[in-house]
Design a protein around this motif. Structure first.
Motif, PDB file in Angstrom:
ATOM      1  N   LEU A   1       3.111 -30.873  41.833  1.00  0.00           N
ATOM      2  CA  LEU A   1       4.368 -31.293  41.211  1.00  0.00           C
ATOM      3  C   LEU A   1       4.602 -30.663  39.842  1.00  0.00           C
ATOM      4  O   LEU A   1       5.756 -30.544  39.408  1.00  0.00           O
ATOM      5  N   THR A   2       3.534 -30.273  39.153  1.00  0.00           N
ATOM      6  CA  THR A   2       3.679 -29.806  37.772  1.00  0.00           C
ATOM      7  C   THR A   2       3.414 -28.324  37.583  1.00  0.00           C
ATOM      8  O   THR A   2       3.697 -27.786  36.509  1.00  0.00           O
ATOM      9  N   GLY A   3       2.850 -27.664  38.590  1.00  0.00           N
ATOM     10  CA  GLY A   3       2.532 -26.251  38.448  1.00  0.00           C
ATOM     11  C   GLY A   3       1.250 -25.986  37.688  1.00  0.00           C
ATOM     12  O   GLY A   3       0.913 -24.827  37.411  1.00  0.00           O
ATOM     13  N   LEU A   4       0.506 -27.034  37.337  1.00  0.00           N
ATOM     14  CA  LEU A   4      -0.787 -26.865  36.672  1.00  0.00           C
ATOM     15  C   LEU A   4      -1.835 -26.422  37.692  1.00  0.00           C
ATOM     16  O   LEU A   4      -1.698 -26.645  38.892  1.00  0.00           O
ATOM     17  N   THR A   5      -2.888 -25.800  37.210  1.00  0.00           N
ATOM     18  CA  THR A   5      -4.020 -25.527  38.086  1.00  0.00           C
ATOM     19  C   THR A   5      -4.657 -26.850  38.486  1.00  0.00           C
ATOM     20  O   THR A   5      -4.429 -27.888  37.846  1.00  0.00           O
ATOM     21  N   TYR A   6      -5.480 -26.795  39.533  1.00  0.00           N
ATOM     22  CA  TYR A   6      -6.130 -28.023  39.978  1.00  0.00           C
ATOM     23  C   TYR A   6      -6.994 -28.596  38.858  1.00  0.00           C
ATOM     24  O   TYR A   6      -6.996 -29.813  38.615  1.00  0.00           O
ATOM     25  N   THR A   7      -7.703 -27.736  38.161  1.00  0.00           N
ATOM     26  CA  THR A   7      -8.578 -28.193  37.068  1.00  0.00           C
ATOM     27  C   THR A   7      -7.747 -28.811  35.949  1.00  0.00           C
ATOM     28  O   THR A   7      -8.091 -29.871  35.405  1.00  0.00           O
ATOM     29  N   GLY A   8      -6.660 -28.145  35.584  1.00  0.00           N
ATOM     30  CA  GLY A   8      -5.796 -28.680  34.535  1.00  0.00           C
ATOM     31  C   GLY A   8      -5.174 -30.003  34.937  1.00  0.00           C
ATOM     32  O   GLY A   8      -5.049 -30.918  34.106  1.00  0.00           O
ATOM     33  N   ALA A   9      -4.769 -30.136  36.190  1.00  0.00           N
ATOM     34  CA  ALA A   9      -4.180 -31.383  36.664  1.00  0.00           C
ATOM     35  C   ALA A   9      -5.194 -32.513  36.623  1.00  0.00           C
ATOM     36  O   ALA A   9      -4.893 -33.624  36.182  1.00  0.00           O
ATOM     37  N   ARG A  10      -6.435 -32.225  37.056  1.00  0.00           N
ATOM     38  CA  ARG A  10      -7.466 -33.254  37.040  1.00  0.00           C
ATOM     39  C   ARG A  10      -7.752 -33.699  35.606  1.00  0.00           C
ATOM     40  O   ARG A  10      -7.907 -34.884  35.324  1.00  0.00           O
ATOM     41  N   GLY A  11      -7.764 -32.740  34.660  1.00  0.00           N
ATOM     42  CA  GLY A  11      -8.005 -33.076  33.264  1.00  0.00           C
ATOM     43  C   GLY A  11      -6.936 -34.009  32.716  1.00  0.00           C
ATOM     44  O   GLY A  11      -7.247 -34.958  31.985  1.00  0.00           O
ATOM     45  N   GLN A  12      -5.664 -33.760  33.056  1.00  0.00           N
ATOM     46  CA  GLN A  12      -4.593 -34.636  32.561  1.00  0.00           C
ATOM     47  C   GLN A  12      -4.718 -36.038  33.140  1.00  0.00           C
ATOM     48  O   GLN A  12      -4.537 -37.036  32.429  1.00  0.00           O
ATOM     49  N   LEU A  13      -5.028 -36.135  34.434  1.00  0.00           N
ATOM     50  CA  LEU A  13      -5.136 -37.453  35.046  1.00  0.00           C
ATOM     51  C   LEU A  13      -6.328 -38.220  34.469  1.00  0.00           C
ATOM     52  O   LEU A  13      -6.260 -39.448  34.299  1.00  0.00           O
ATOM     53  N   GLU A  14      -7.395 -37.524  34.154  1.00  0.00           N
ATOM     54  CA  GLU A  14      -8.541 -38.197  33.544  1.00  0.00           C
ATOM     55  C   GLU A  14      -8.206 -38.710  32.149  1.00  0.00           C
ATOM     56  O   GLU A  14      -8.670 -39.784  31.740  1.00  0.00           O
ATOM     57  N   ARG A  15      -7.371 -37.964  31.400  1.00  0.00           N
ATOM     58  CA  ARG A  15      -6.947 -38.451  30.082  1.00  0.00           C
ATOM     59  C   ARG A  15      -6.039 -39.667  30.238  1.00  0.00           C
ATOM     60  O   ARG A  15      -6.100 -40.604  29.425  1.00  0.00           O
ATOM     61  N   LEU A  16      -5.190 -39.671  31.270  1.00  0.00           N
ATOM     62  CA  LEU A  16      -4.371 -40.857  31.521  1.00  0.00           C
ATOM     63  C   LEU A  16      -5.243 -42.052  31.934  1.00  0.00           C
ATOM     64  O   LEU A  16      -4.936 -43.204  31.608  1.00  0.00           O
ATOM     65  N   GLU A  17      -6.351 -41.757  32.611  1.00  0.00           N
ATOM     66  CA  GLU A  17      -7.293 -42.826  32.973  1.00  0.00           C
ATOM     67  C   GLU A  17      -7.916 -43.414  31.725  1.00  0.00           C
ATOM     68  O   GLU A  17      -8.018 -44.641  31.567  1.00  0.00           O
ATOM     69  N   ARG A  18      -8.351 -42.543  30.804  1.00  0.00           N
ATOM     70  CA  ARG A  18      -8.985 -43.042  29.576  1.00  0.00           C
ATOM     71  C   ARG A  18      -7.994 -43.846  28.728  1.00  0.00           C
ATOM     72  O   ARG A  18      -8.392 -44.744  27.991  1.00  0.00           O
ATOM     73  N   ALA A  19      -6.706 -43.541  28.868  1.00  0.00           N
ATOM     74  CA  ALA A  19      -5.684 -44.285  28.126  1.00  0.00           C
ATOM     75  C   ALA A  19      -5.313 -45.586  28.835  1.00  0.00           C
ATOM     76  O   ALA A  19      -4.477 -46.344  28.325  1.00  0.00           O
ATOM     77  N   GLY A  20      -5.916 -45.867  29.970  1.00  0.00           N
ATOM     78  CA  GLY A  20      -5.652 -47.100  30.697  1.00  0.00           C
ATOM     79  C   GLY A  20      -4.403 -47.066  31.558  1.00  0.00           C
ATOM     80  O   GLY A  20      -4.004 -48.096  32.103  1.00  0.00           O
ATOM     81  N   LEU A  21      -3.793 -45.874  31.675  1.00  0.00           N
ATOM     82  CA  LEU A  21      -2.576 -45.768  32.471  1.00  0.00           C
ATOM     83  C   LEU A  21      -2.881 -45.597  33.944  1.00  0.00           C
ATOM     84  O   LEU A  21      -2.063 -45.953  34.803  1.00  0.00           O
ATOM     85  N   LEU A  22      -4.025 -45.021  34.267  1.00  0.00           N
ATOM     86  CA  LEU A  22      -4.459 -44.849  35.648  1.00  0.00           C
ATOM     87  C   LEU A  22      -5.833 -45.474  35.828  1.00  0.00           C
ATOM     88  O   LEU A  22      -6.613 -45.603  34.873  1.00  0.00           O
ATOM     89  N   LEU A  23      -6.137 -45.860  37.055  1.00  0.00           N
ATOM     90  CA  LEU A  23      -7.470 -46.324  37.433  1.00  0.00           C
ATOM     91  C   LEU A  23      -7.974 -45.428  38.559  1.00  0.00           C
ATOM     92  O   LEU A  23      -7.205 -45.011  39.425  1.00  0.00           O
ATOM     93  N   ARG A  24      -9.267 -45.106  38.531  1.00  0.00           N
ATOM     94  CA  ARG A  24      -9.833 -44.277  39.587  1.00  0.00           C
ATOM     95  C   ARG A  24      -9.998 -45.109  40.848  1.00  0.00           C
ATOM     96  O   ARG A  24     -10.537 -46.208  40.831  1.00  0.00           O
ATOM     97  N   GLY A  25      -9.466 -44.591  41.946  1.00  0.00           N
ATOM     98  CA  GLY A  25      -9.579 -45.297  43.214  1.00  0.00           C
ATOM     99  C   GLY A  25     -10.929 -45.080  43.857  1.00  0.00           C
ATOM    100  O   GLY A  25     -11.725 -44.232  43.426  1.00  0.00           O
ATOM    101  N   GLU A  26     -11.208 -45.829  44.896  1.00  0.00           N
ATOM    102  CA  GLU A  26     -12.454 -45.670  45.624  1.00  0.00           C
ATOM    103  C   GLU A  26     -12.397 -44.393  46.442  1.00  0.00           C
ATOM    104  O   GLU A  26     -11.372 -44.038  46.993  1.00  0.00           O
ATOM    105  N   GLY A  27     -13.485 -43.694  46.525  1.00  0.00           N
ATOM    106  CA  GLY A  27     -13.548 -42.446  47.266  1.00  0.00           C
ATOM    107  C   GLY A  27     -13.911 -41.305  46.343  1.00  0.00           C
ATOM    108  O   GLY A  27     -13.758 -41.375  45.115  1.00  0.00           O
ATOM    109  N   SER A  28     -14.410 -40.232  46.935  1.00  0.00           N
ATOM    110  CA  SER A  28     -14.812 -39.060  46.168  1.00  0.00           C
ATOM    111  C   SER A  28     -14.496 -37.812  46.984  1.00  0.00           C
ATOM    112  O   SER A  28     -14.099 -37.890  48.148  1.00  0.00           O
ATOM    113  N   GLY A  29     -14.707 -36.649  46.391  1.00  0.00           N
ATOM    114  CA  GLY A  29     -14.426 -35.399  47.075  1.00  0.00           C
ATOM    115  C   GLY A  29     -12.961 -35.293  47.425  1.00  0.00           C
ATOM    116  O   GLY A  29     -12.086 -35.507  46.578  1.00  0.00           O
TER     117      GLY A  29
END
Length: 606
Positions: free
Chosen positions: A555-583
């Motif tokens: 949706l944003t045109g970011l690389t996969y690594t860049g997208a994951r980094g942004q979502l992890e920062r949103l997680e640390r800010a309490g805006l997102l929670l990590r769901g169950e599952g991996s890979g």
């Protein structure tokens, strides 16, 4: 005394036509030729384009364009006929043989509407195993021109030409006639010479051939426009448009900013006809609507465009004039706001005919059909309602916001257009769309506008924007997906939503870092900052249970690594929670700050 229900007269008329059609079919089965079986209300037609060499009958095609054009012309004839009528399609004209109809009923109904603006009902009938089509055409509230610009109605089983004045004379004698079609005591002698000069100027600008045809006396002009009766008296629409007025019908004021300094007060135009007042306001707006020089870009040849599309400005003003409530004495108030390159048009009277601010783009209704037809005959406005489509399209293809139309207390209708410097990358994208005809499609333009400002859309979301049902919005998305930019599609599916393709984004994205574009909200979701990433995540999770790094990247045109980094920062800010599952099953869900009220943070977690 019997009860009455609105619309019951139309239902009864349709049933009466159905009985007439049954009678014609019975006569045809009995071997009676169509020339005897046809009635003024029922006309038998063979599909055009189905004859080969030697007159051999070819297989009928469901999307026969030639037949659609032929039937569109016949539909206008029936629509102009008092009481309407029916077309029986699939019958050989000379012999009455039942040949059958190959046309797809829904496609034909839509094509006829696109051609002439008449929405006839199409019914399939089976007679001795042969498929026929019946087009039921209601009587029009105003003259309908065919594809050759003629007005015809049925007389004695044939379509014959009729002029506007005769058409409106008959309408005046009918029950429930339009007040603007009423006869007045004004005559040609009361017509302002200035109004006649303005009419000829507008006609010459809109259609040189039409202007040549109506050259001659003032009476010739007025009769050709349908406002001068055979007895020499003007209709109310003609008197309003051409005779001197006792008040100002349109007031134009100019301000530097809203609520700021008045730069130009409204001019008093008592003594001038409505048409002369329109011309003066038109000329003044043409001066105020300054040209803006374009930066270089492919796909368009002009070096300058106006701050607002001139066609959209004229449509806003004339729509307010034609469809206002003329029983009120207040003028149509036009305001030009210099600093915003904006125009507001406020017309007395609310919406009519069931139209609302949510249906103005798609619904068609004229409060005064005779006045609306006169303005079309003068080439001042488009076919009924189509000018509103063009107003929307012309605004968004320059990167401007769509028009604002709303009903206010009074009642009155306010239309607001905000322009300024065009967004050249958006113009580049719109000008690069192929097939070229889709550049003029308001649905495609609004879909592109939506996806330039939002990361994704759906048919359900577009129902409000396109003012159409979900099925029609889904069809519009498929049409847009068939369009190309360069060598790639304009839009594409991503999971259960639609997005712009990378190629479409790249046409605009070369200037995406420009602050002007960011302020306009164009592609603000592409390579966003953290606040922008939060907005994209919020939009996605409003209708989805989970959000992955792959989703954010797509949706944003970011690389996969860049997208994951942004979502992890949103997680640390309490805006997102990590769901169950991996890979491949790794994902995030809405945190408390993004969570709709009453929903548990873990609801829907896989």
């Amino acid at each position: 005394m019997s009860s009455f229900s609105p619309g019951s007269d139309l239902v009864e008329a349709r049933e009466h036509l159905r009985v007439l059609v049954d009678g014609v079919l019975a006569k045809l089965r009995a071997g009676v030729l169509p020339t005897l079986a046809e009635r003024e209300k029922v006309d038998c037609k063979e599909e055009a384009g189905r004859r080969g060499r030697g007159g051999s009958l070819l297989v009928g095609e469901p999307h026969n364009q030639e037949a659609a054009r032929q039937l569109a012309n016949e539909v206008t004839c029936m629509a102009n006929t008092p009481g309407g009528g029916a077309l029986l399609v699939g019958v050989e004209d000379r012999t009455g043989q039942l040949l059958g109809a190959g046309l797809d009923a829904e496609w034909l109904r839509h094509r006829v509407y696109e051609h002439v603006g008449v929405a006839s009902a199409v019914e399939e009938r089976r007679v001795e195993g042969v498929r026929l089509l019946v087009l039921y055409v209601a009587e029009a509230r105003e003259p309908v021109e065919d594809l050759n610009g003629r007005i015809r109605w049925r007389t004695g089983g044939h379509c014959v030409g009729v002029d506007r004045a005769e058409w409106w004379l008959h309408r005046q004698l009918s029950a429930g006639h339009d007040p603007m079609a009423q006869v007045t005591q004004r005559t040609e002698a009361d017509v302002s010479p200035g109004a006649v000069a303005v009419a000829r100027r507008y006609l010459a600008a809109g259609d040189a051939d039409a202007a040549a045809e109506i050259g001659g006396t003032t009476g010739d002009l007025l009769r050709s426009l349908g406002v001068l009766r055979p007895d020499g008296r003007l209709t109310a629409a003609g008197a309003l448009t051409f005779c001197p007025a006792d008040r100002t019908h349109i007031s134009l004021s100019v301000w530097d900013v809203e609520g700021g300094e008045l730069l130009s007060a409204p001019r008093q135009m008592v003594g001038l006809s409505l048409l002369e007042q329109i011309a003066l306001v038109d000329e003044r707006l043409d001066t105020l609507n300054k040209a803006v020089r374009l930066t270089a870009g492919p796909g368009f040849a002009q070096n300058y465009v106006r701050q607002l599309p001139p066609g959209a400005v004229r449509e806003a003003v004339l729509n307010g004039v034609v469809h206002r409530d003329w029983m009120q004495s207040d003028p149509v108030a036009v305001t030009w706001i210099e600093e915003d390159s904006a125009i507001e048009v406020v017309s007395p009277g609310g919406f009519a005919g069931g139209i609302t601010s949510d249906t103005a783009l798609t619904q068609r209704y004229a409060r005064y059909p005779a006045l609306a037809d006169l303005f079309r005959a003068l080439r001042l406005v488009e076919k009924q309602g189509l000018g509103v489509d063009r107003m929307y399209r012309d605004m968004v293809v320059l990167g401007h916001r769509p028009p604002l139309l709303r009903e206010e207390a009074g009642p009155r209708v306010r239309v607001r257009l905000v322009g300024g410097s065009p967004v050249v990358p958006v113009m580049n994208l719109m000008a690069g769309i192929r097939p070229e005809v889709r550049q003029r499609d308001v649905k495609v333009a609004l879909i592109v506008h939506t996806l330039l400002h939002e990361p994704f859309t759906t048919a359900l979301h577009l129902t409000r924007i396109l003012q159409r049902g979900e099925a029609e919005a889904a069809e519009a998305l498929e049409v847009a997906a068939d369009c190309v930019v360069g060598e790639a599609s304009l839009i594409k599916r991503y999971k259960d939503v639609w997005v712009l393709t990378d190629e479409a984004v790249s046409v605009v994205d070369e200037s995406a870092g420009n602050e002007v574009l960011r302020r306009r909200g164009v592609l603000s979701y592409v390579r966003p900052d953290l606040a922008g990433a939060e907005d994209v995540a919020r939009r996605w999770l409003a209708s989805h249970d989970r959000y992955s790094s792959g989703d954010h990247s797509a949706l944003t045109g970011l690389t996969y690594t860049g997208a994951r980094g942004q979502l992890e920062r949103l997680e640390r800010a309490g805006l997102l929670l990590r769901g169950e599952g991996s890979g491949r099953s790794a994902h995030f869900i809405a945190g408390p700050a993004l969570q709709p009220t009453g929903r548990s943070p873990r609801d829907g977690d896989g």
